[in-house]
Write an enzyme that holds these catalytic residues in place. Structure first.
Site, mmCIF file in Angstrom:
data_model
loop_
_atom_site.group_PDB
_atom_site.id
_atom_site.type_symbol
_atom_site.label_atom_id
_atom_site.label_comp_id
_atom_site.label_asym_id
_atom_site.label_seq_id
_atom_site.Cartn_x
_atom_site.Cartn_y
_atom_site.Cartn_z
ATOM 1 N N CYS A 115 -4.534 31.324 -10.659
ATOM 2 C CA CYS A 115 -3.079 31.263 -10.454
ATOM 3 C C CYS A 115 -2.479 32.597 -10.025
ATOM 4 O O CYS A 115 -1.345 32.642 -9.563
ATOM 5 C CB CYS A 115 -2.398 30.746 -11.720
ATOM 6 S SG CYS A 115 -2.922 29.073 -12.114
ATOM 7 N N HIS A 256 5.067 32.367 -11.313
ATOM 8 C CA HIS A 256 4.097 31.282 -11.204
ATOM 9 C C HIS A 256 4.617 30.088 -11.993
ATOM 10 O O HIS A 256 5.189 30.253 -13.076
ATOM 11 C CB HIS A 256 2.759 31.755 -11.767
ATOM 12 C CG HIS A 256 1.751 30.668 -11.860
ATOM 13 N ND1 HIS A 256 1.418 29.883 -10.779
ATOM 14 C CD2 HIS A 256 1.018 30.218 -12.916
ATOM 15 C CE1 HIS A 256 0.514 28.997 -11.171
ATOM 16 N NE2 HIS A 256 0.261 29.163 -12.450
ATOM 17 N N ASN A 286 1.912 22.550 -11.162
ATOM 18 C CA ASN A 286 1.190 23.811 -10.948
ATOM 19 C C ASN A 286 0.252 23.654 -9.750
ATOM 20 O O ASN A 286 -0.752 22.949 -9.830
ATOM 21 C CB ASN A 286 0.409 24.161 -12.222
ATOM 22 C CG ASN A 286 -0.321 25.490 -12.114
ATOM 23 O OD1 ASN A 286 -0.377 26.095 -11.042
ATOM 24 N ND2 ASN A 286 -0.872 25.947 -13.226
HETATM 25 N N1 COA Z 1 1.091 13.432 -23.103
HETATM 26 C C1 COA Z 1 1.328 13.200 -24.386
HETATM 27 N N2 COA Z 1 0.820 13.957 -25.380
HETATM 28 C C2 COA Z 1 0.043 14.991 -25.029
HETATM 29 C C3 COA Z 1 -0.254 15.284 -23.693
HETATM 30 C C4 COA Z 1 0.291 14.448 -22.713
HETATM 31 N N3 COA Z 1 0.095 14.632 -21.400
HETATM 32 N N4 COA Z 1 -1.037 16.366 -23.656
HETATM 33 C C5 COA Z 1 -1.229 16.751 -24.917
HETATM 34 N N5 COA Z 1 -0.584 15.908 -25.752
HETATM 35 C C6 COA Z 1 -0.542 15.917 -27.199
HETATM 36 C C7 COA Z 1 -1.708 16.629 -27.819
HETATM 37 O O1 COA Z 1 -2.808 15.755 -27.922
HETATM 38 C C8 COA Z 1 -1.156 16.998 -29.164
HETATM 39 O O2 COA Z 1 -1.233 15.912 -30.029
HETATM 40 P P1 COA Z 1 -1.590 16.101 -31.573
HETATM 41 O O3 COA Z 1 -0.493 16.987 -32.110
HETATM 42 O O4 COA Z 1 -1.590 14.724 -32.080
HETATM 43 O O5 COA Z 1 -2.926 16.784 -31.581
HETATM 44 C C9 COA Z 1 0.330 17.276 -28.864
HETATM 45 O O6 COA Z 1 0.609 16.643 -27.613
HETATM 46 C C10 COA Z 1 0.648 18.741 -28.742
HETATM 47 O O7 COA Z 1 -0.320 19.329 -27.935
HETATM 48 P P2 COA Z 1 -0.315 20.828 -27.649
HETATM 49 O O8 COA Z 1 -1.530 21.226 -26.877
HETATM 50 O O9 COA Z 1 0.022 21.571 -28.899
HETATM 51 O O10 COA Z 1 0.965 20.899 -26.672
HETATM 52 P P3 COA Z 1 1.659 22.168 -26.118
HETATM 53 O O11 COA Z 1 3.056 22.139 -26.505
HETATM 54 O O12 COA Z 1 0.854 23.418 -26.337
HETATM 55 O O13 COA Z 1 1.611 21.849 -24.542
HETATM 56 C C11 COA Z 1 0.420 22.471 -22.548
HETATM 57 C C12 COA Z 1 0.380 21.724 -23.877
HETATM 58 C C13 COA Z 1 -0.931 22.346 -21.865
HETATM 59 C C14 COA Z 1 1.513 21.840 -21.701
HETATM 60 C C15 COA Z 1 0.760 23.956 -22.817
HETATM 61 O O14 COA Z 1 -0.059 24.453 -23.822
HETATM 62 C C16 COA Z 1 0.628 24.826 -21.591
HETATM 63 O O15 COA Z 1 1.415 24.725 -20.680
HETATM 64 N N6 COA Z 1 -0.336 25.749 -21.614
HETATM 65 C C17 COA Z 1 -0.530 26.733 -20.555
HETATM 66 C C18 COA Z 1 -0.765 26.082 -19.239
HETATM 67 C C19 COA Z 1 -1.047 27.055 -18.189
HETATM 68 O O16 COA Z 1 -0.319 27.998 -18.031
HETATM 69 N N7 COA Z 1 -2.114 26.791 -17.443
HETATM 70 C C20 COA Z 1 -2.520 27.449 -16.276
HETATM 71 C C21 COA Z 1 -2.638 28.888 -16.389
HETATM 72 S S1 COA Z 1 -1.844 29.489 -15.079
#
Ligand code: COA
Length: 331
Positions: A115, A256, A286
């Site tokens: 990214c 980003h 993204n």
């Molecule tokens: N729909 C519904 N629920 C979802 C889901 C989806 N698409 N994806 C994850 N969940 C659930 C998880 O299973 C979890 O359930 P649980 O509590 O029963 O275990 C819950 O939602 C919370 O998950 P969590 O991973 O804590 O969510 P989060 O708030 O951290 O959001 C991301 C997840 C991936 C959106 C976030 O962590 C993120 O954006 N990370 C960085 C991404 C990034 O920058 N990536 C590229 C680098 S440039």
């Protein structure tokens, strides 16, 4: 040789026709539009057509640049392509783009920084132009993320989209405009939190790697989220400070686009107003190396990026890699 200041003199973008929105994803995995929107800020993403590859999108983005600015491909000296989804291992995507656009006098190469790829590529282009050796460097950010996304995994499939965007870097005619400064960093300890395991020399493609879904993005969202917020805010603050600039001096911040909550937290730490920030993650998700140039093109088209404005770009990505650049906008 005289040291030139480098600036962006032309821009272009391309997004595939097909759109996959949150309601479509609701039918594919156990997710909801509400979850995706509130946790990421994404509503829809563009998806490449069957057989449409990273170089095809980049060539289309160049054609958009040509239409807007009349860029002559034969005058391009170098093509630097930021991508983690090249058409193939070799030849480079740069070579395919060179052939596709008719840049018969250019050499070039691909650059892999996930990214942060566009910022890394801009640093290289700036150096090539500043050295006085090259006059026109085409910087490409193009990624076909749909080809490495597992559409049965809700953790990642809601996050990514496909797009390409290009900028042309040339010596600035006026010393006031162009790239002011940049900072780029890397911490390879992030290798276990965000990667695609197979297809390279560590795990060459086998039936087993395919069965184990090792050709898709793997991400531990939470730690990546935390690193992204702190590193993007830290590096942008450091860059502004060492140039005696403040958040209020920024005309447009193009971060980003990985998660709107990452952007909001970053903006908070940099003490920026909403009006200073480009957010288009709702439309594209993204798109990896393409997010920042897409944001620049949209900001320009919407009249939010005007000649003389201070543009701050910043990214964080796999590796980990991160970086920021300050540009006095000249278009
Ligand atoms: N729909 C519904 N629920 C979802 C889901 C989806 N698409 N994806 C994850 N969940 C659930 C998880 O299973 C979890 O359930 P649980 O509590 O029963 O275990 C819950 O939602 C919370 O998950 P969590 O991973 O804590 O969510 P989060 O708030 O951290 O959001 C991301 C997840 C991936 C959106 C976030 O962590 C993120 O954006 N990370 C960085 C991404 C990034 O920058 N990536 C590229 C680098 S440039």
């Amino acid at each position: 040789m005289k040291k030139n200041k480098a600036t962006i003199t032309a821009i272009g973008k391309y997004t595939p026709e097909k759109i996959l929105n949150n309601f479509d994803l609701e039918k594919m995995v156990d997710t909801t539009d509400k979850w995706i929107r509130t946790r990421t800020g994404i509503f829809e993403r563009h998806i490449a057509a069957e057989g449409e590859a990273t170089s095809d999108m980049a060539i289309a983005a160049f054609k958009d640049m040509q239409k807007r600015f009349g860029t002559n491909p034969e005058e391009i000296d170098v093509i630097v392509v930021a991508t983690i989804t090249p058409d193939m291992f070799f030849p480079s995507t740069a070579a395919l783009i060179q052939d596709g656009i008719g840049a018969t006098n250019a050499w070039g190469f691909d650059l892999s920084a996930a990214c942060s790829g566009f910022i890394y590529a801009m640093v290289v282009a700036t150096q090539l132009v500043e050295s006085g050796r090259y006059k026109k460097v085409l910087v490409v950010g193009s990624d076909t993320m749909s080809t490495i996304t597992d559409y049965t995994n809700r953790d990642t499939c809601v996050l990514f989209g496909d797009a390409a965007s290009v900028v042309l870097v040339e010596p600035s005619e006026n010393e006031e405009y162009g790239v002011i400064d940049y900072l780029v960093k890397m911490d390879g300890k992030g290798k276990d939190l965000l990667y695609m395991a197979a297809g390279g020399s560590r795990n060459p493609a086998t039936h087993e790697t395919v069965d184990k879904k090792m050709h898709y993005i793997y991400q531990e969202g939470k730690p990546v989220f935390k690193f992204a917020v702190s590193k993007m805010a830290e590096i942008s603050t450091e860059l502004l400070k060492r140039n005696s600039l403040k958040g209020s001096d920024v005309g447009l911040f193009v971060p980003h686009q990985a998660n709107k909550r990452i952007i909001d937290a970053c903006v908070n730490r940099l003490k920026l107003e909403d009006s200073q920030v480009m957010i288009n993650i709702d439309k594209y998700a993204n798109t990896t190396a393409a997010t920042i140039p897409l944001g620049i093109v949209d900001g320009y088209d919407e009249g939010r990026l005007k000649k003389g404005d201070l543009l701050l770009i910043s990214a964080f990505g796999g590796g980990f890699t991160w970086g920021s650049m300050l540009i006095r906008w000249s278009l």
